[in-house]
Design an enzyme around this catalytic site. Structure first.
Site, PDB file in Angstrom:
ATOM      1  NE  ARG A 105     -12.540   2.238   6.523  1.00  0.00           N
ATOM      2  CZ  ARG A 105     -11.435   2.557   5.899  1.00  0.00           C
ATOM      3  NH1 ARG A 105     -10.305   2.669   6.568  1.00  0.00           N
ATOM      4  NH2 ARG A 105     -11.442   2.747   4.588  1.00  0.00           N
ATOM      5  CE1 TYR A 145      -6.473   4.259  -1.622  1.00  0.00           C
ATOM      6  CE2 TYR A 145      -4.850   3.868   0.080  1.00  0.00           C
ATOM      7  CZ  TYR A 145      -6.071   3.608  -0.473  1.00  0.00           C
ATOM      8  OH  TYR A 145      -6.913   2.703   0.123  1.00  0.00           O
ATOM      9  CB  THR A 188      -7.097   1.876  -4.588  1.00  0.00           C
ATOM     10  OG1 THR A 188      -6.210   0.767  -4.382  1.00  0.00           O
ATOM     11  CG2 THR A 188      -8.355   1.678  -3.767  1.00  0.00           C
ATOM     12  CE  LYS A 236      -7.511  -3.696  -3.228  1.00  0.00           C
ATOM     13  NZ  LYS A 236      -8.077  -2.741  -2.263  1.00  0.00           N
ATOM     14  CB  SER A 253      -0.887  -0.009   1.252  1.00  0.00           C
ATOM     15  OG  SER A 253      -1.446   1.264   1.463  1.00  0.00           O
ATOM     16  CG  HIS A 284     -11.190  -0.364   0.327  1.00  0.00           C
ATOM     17  ND1 HIS A 284     -10.541   0.360  -0.630  1.00  0.00           N
ATOM     18  CD2 HIS A 284     -10.411  -0.251   1.440  1.00  0.00           C
ATOM     19  CE1 HIS A 284      -9.436   0.892  -0.122  1.00  0.00           C
ATOM     20  NE2 HIS A 284      -9.332   0.525   1.133  1.00  0.00           N
TER      21      HIS A 284
HETATM   22  C1  LIG Z   1      -6.706  -2.849   7.647  1.00  0.00           C
HETATM   23  C2  LIG Z   1      -6.936  -2.700   6.163  1.00  0.00           C
HETATM   24  C3  LIG Z   1      -6.265  -1.723   5.469  1.00  0.00           C
HETATM   25  C4  LIG Z   1      -6.440  -1.603   4.081  1.00  0.00           C
HETATM   26  N1  LIG Z   1      -5.704  -0.682   3.384  1.00  0.00           N
HETATM   27  C5  LIG Z   1      -5.809  -0.630   2.040  1.00  0.00           C
HETATM   28  C6  LIG Z   1      -4.970   0.250   1.293  1.00  0.00           C
HETATM   29  O1  LIG Z   1      -4.118   0.944   1.825  1.00  0.00           O
HETATM   30  N2  LIG Z   1      -5.160   0.276  -0.053  1.00  0.00           N
HETATM   31  C7  LIG Z   1      -6.089  -0.503  -0.695  1.00  0.00           C
HETATM   32  O2  LIG Z   1      -6.209  -0.437  -1.922  1.00  0.00           O
HETATM   33  N3  LIG Z   1      -6.865  -1.353   0.002  1.00  0.00           N
HETATM   34  C8  LIG Z   1      -6.744  -1.439   1.334  1.00  0.00           C
HETATM   35  N4  LIG Z   1      -7.513  -2.330   2.030  1.00  0.00           N
HETATM   36  C9  LIG Z   1      -8.438  -3.219   1.313  1.00  0.00           C
HETATM   37  C10 LIG Z   1      -7.721  -4.532   0.950  1.00  0.00           C
HETATM   38  O3  LIG Z   1      -6.706  -4.298   0.006  1.00  0.00           O
HETATM   39  C11 LIG Z   1      -8.705  -5.557   0.373  1.00  0.00           C
HETATM   40  O4  LIG Z   1      -9.433  -4.970  -0.675  1.00  0.00           O
HETATM   41  C12 LIG Z   1      -9.661  -6.136   1.425  1.00  0.00           C
HETATM   42  O5  LIG Z   1      -8.989  -6.289   2.657  1.00  0.00           O
HETATM   43  C13 LIG Z   1     -10.204  -7.470   0.949  1.00  0.00           C
HETATM   44  O6  LIG Z   1     -11.124  -7.979   1.861  1.00  0.00           O
HETATM   45  P1  LIG Z   1     -10.733  -9.062   2.988  1.00  0.00           P
HETATM   46  O7  LIG Z   1     -10.017  -8.333   4.061  1.00  0.00           O
HETATM   47  O8  LIG Z   1     -12.055  -9.577   3.431  1.00  0.00           O
HETATM   48  O9  LIG Z   1      -9.848 -10.116   2.341  1.00  0.00           O
HETATM   49  C14 LIG Z   1      -7.340  -2.469   3.409  1.00  0.00           C
HETATM   50  C15 LIG Z   1      -8.021  -3.440   4.125  1.00  0.00           C
HETATM   51  C16 LIG Z   1      -7.809  -3.591   5.493  1.00  0.00           C
HETATM   52  C17 LIG Z   1      -8.523  -4.699   6.232  1.00  0.00           C
END
Ligand SMILES: Cc1cc2nc3c(=O)[nH]c(=O)nc-3n(C[C@H](O)[C@H](O)[C@H](O)COP(=O)(O)O)c2cc1C
Length: 394
Positions: free
Chosen positions: A171, A136, A162, A259, A113, A283
């Protein structure tokens, strides 16, 4: 040591989640575990897998299951990548490098990320397999361009853009746990929220030894790395529109993956704008609550653009059989987020290794029980879909 033994004994991802909950302060655990508003989409992402049944082919002798795949020209031993997760370093010191190393050792991919706590060069150096950089536009176009150039120089092989964060999702757990107050660094505001940190002294000692509150070393503003406290307002100014893909394409010559695609229409727009691949993703239920579970929209996206691009998937994966279902519905590969974050929070690098191993063993066992020798053979004929399940492109 005790933590390590517990991680090794974890039978499934839910066990790792329980261990992470025990080790991490509530605010950190909830940051990973929670979703937006009523968490309807977060829950649906997982539940939807339960509604799909498997149709095995018993009587076929399948001595092994081939999990290898190629995604946008990169070869992997496993059909999943570790998803981009912001502030991974909060779960464990140097969490990004530990996770990238664990993914590489297992033959899985890793996506870093923009909002991570470690310099991207350090993470790339820890990885032994292809790693991708998630973008981002925080800090503006020039800052993003500099980040893209750094990622190229460091050897990241694909860029993940993304598109579903024009503002941060609401949240509610983060609000209740005092995330904003703790970021003020004003003792009066912080005080009511400190006991949750003090309740996890071992985590706290490691966190402080690792530098405590972090900045974002890959978001280099003219004044230096972006401060952690500025992330909310920065996200509000970094919406990505289809036009942005044009200048991003100028800056990045390698594969671009968009994404955060929720509909067939978005998928067509992304491909028309030059995306080489897509991730169907909401996400992890952290942005717009009330959108459909990711898996429900996968078929319409595959039907719309599957012949023009590689379609990846994420959201709700907690078992290898979930991965089997997504692949059978047309995903080329999947990203897993919380499944590995729970492992990292439970026990650092060995916890991530355990999470990957659980998913790998699940995949092999599930495929062999289904009489399917390779992920390449998976298709809808292995699934029993509930009535009303979306099939055609819209
Ligand atoms: C704690 C956390 C932080 C995340 N940070 C980002 C991020 O910085 N950039 C991004 O594109 N997605 C981010 N995501 C989304 C994840 O890349 C992903 O789409 C998502 O976790 C998939 O669902 P799952 O946790 O049920 O596997 C984040 C998800 C979580 C849980």
């Amino acid at each position: 040591m005790a933590t390590l033994r517990a991680v090794d004994k974890a039978v499934n991802i839910a066990d790792l989640r329980r261990l992470a909950r025990r080790r991490l302060p509530r605010i950190v655990f909830d940051y990973a575990d929670g979703g937006a508003e009523d968490e309807i989409t977060l829950r649906d992402n997982c539940r939807v897998f339960d509604s799909i049944l498997l149709r095995p082919r018993n009587g076929l002798v399948v001595p092994r299951a081939d999990l290898r795949t190629t995604v946008l020209g990169s070869g992997f031993d496993l059909p999943f990548l570790l998803a981009p997760i912001g502030s991974t370093r909060m779960f464990f010191p140097h969490g990004e490098a530990l996770a990238a190393a664990a993914a590489g050792a297992a033959g899985a991919g890793y996506v870093l990320s923009t909002l991570c706590g470690s310099p991207l060069e350090e993470v790339k150096a820890a990885a032994t397999r292809p790693v991708w950089y998630q973008l981002y536009l925080v800090g503006g176009h020039d800052v993003a361009r500099a980040g893209i150039e750094r990622a190229r120089k460091a050897g990241f092989s694909a860029l993940v853009v993304t598109i579903d964060t024009p503002v941060a999702g609401m949240r509610e757990r983060d609000h209740r746990n005092g995330t904003s107050e703790l970021l003020t660094r004003r003792i009066g505001s912080m005080l009511p929220y400190l006991p949750q940190l003090l309740a996890r002294p071992r985590w706290l000692a490691r966190f402080l030894a690792d530098g405590g509150l972090m900045n974002f070393p890959n978001v280099m503003l003219p004044s230096g790395p972006m401060a952690y406290a500025d992330v909310g307002s920065a996200l509000e100014q970094c919406a990505v529109g289809w036009n942005d893909l044009h200048w991003i394409r100028e800056a990045w010559k390698g594969p671009i993956i968009v994404k955060g695609v929720h509909t067939a229409d978005e998928a067509r727009q992304a491909v028309d704008a030059g995306a080489d691949g897509l991730v169907v993703s909401n996400h992890g239920g952290r942005q717009l609550d009330g959108v459909a579970a990711s898996l429900r929209v996968l078929p319409e996206v595959v039907a719309a653009v599957g012949d023009r691009t590689e379609v990846l998937f994420d959201g709700g994966i907690r078992r290898g059989s979930d991965i089997v279902k997504a692949l059978a519905l047309g995903a080329r590969a999947v990203l897993v987020g919380r499944a590995y974050v729970y492992g990292l929070g439970a026990g650092g690098g060995p916890g991530v290794t355990r999470a990957i191993e659980i998913l790998r063993a699940d995949l092999v066992r599930t495929l062999r029980l289904m009489g399917c020798g390779s992920i390449a053979e998976l298709d809808r004929s292995f699934l029993d879909l509930p009535s009303g399940w979306p099939t055609a492109a819209r």
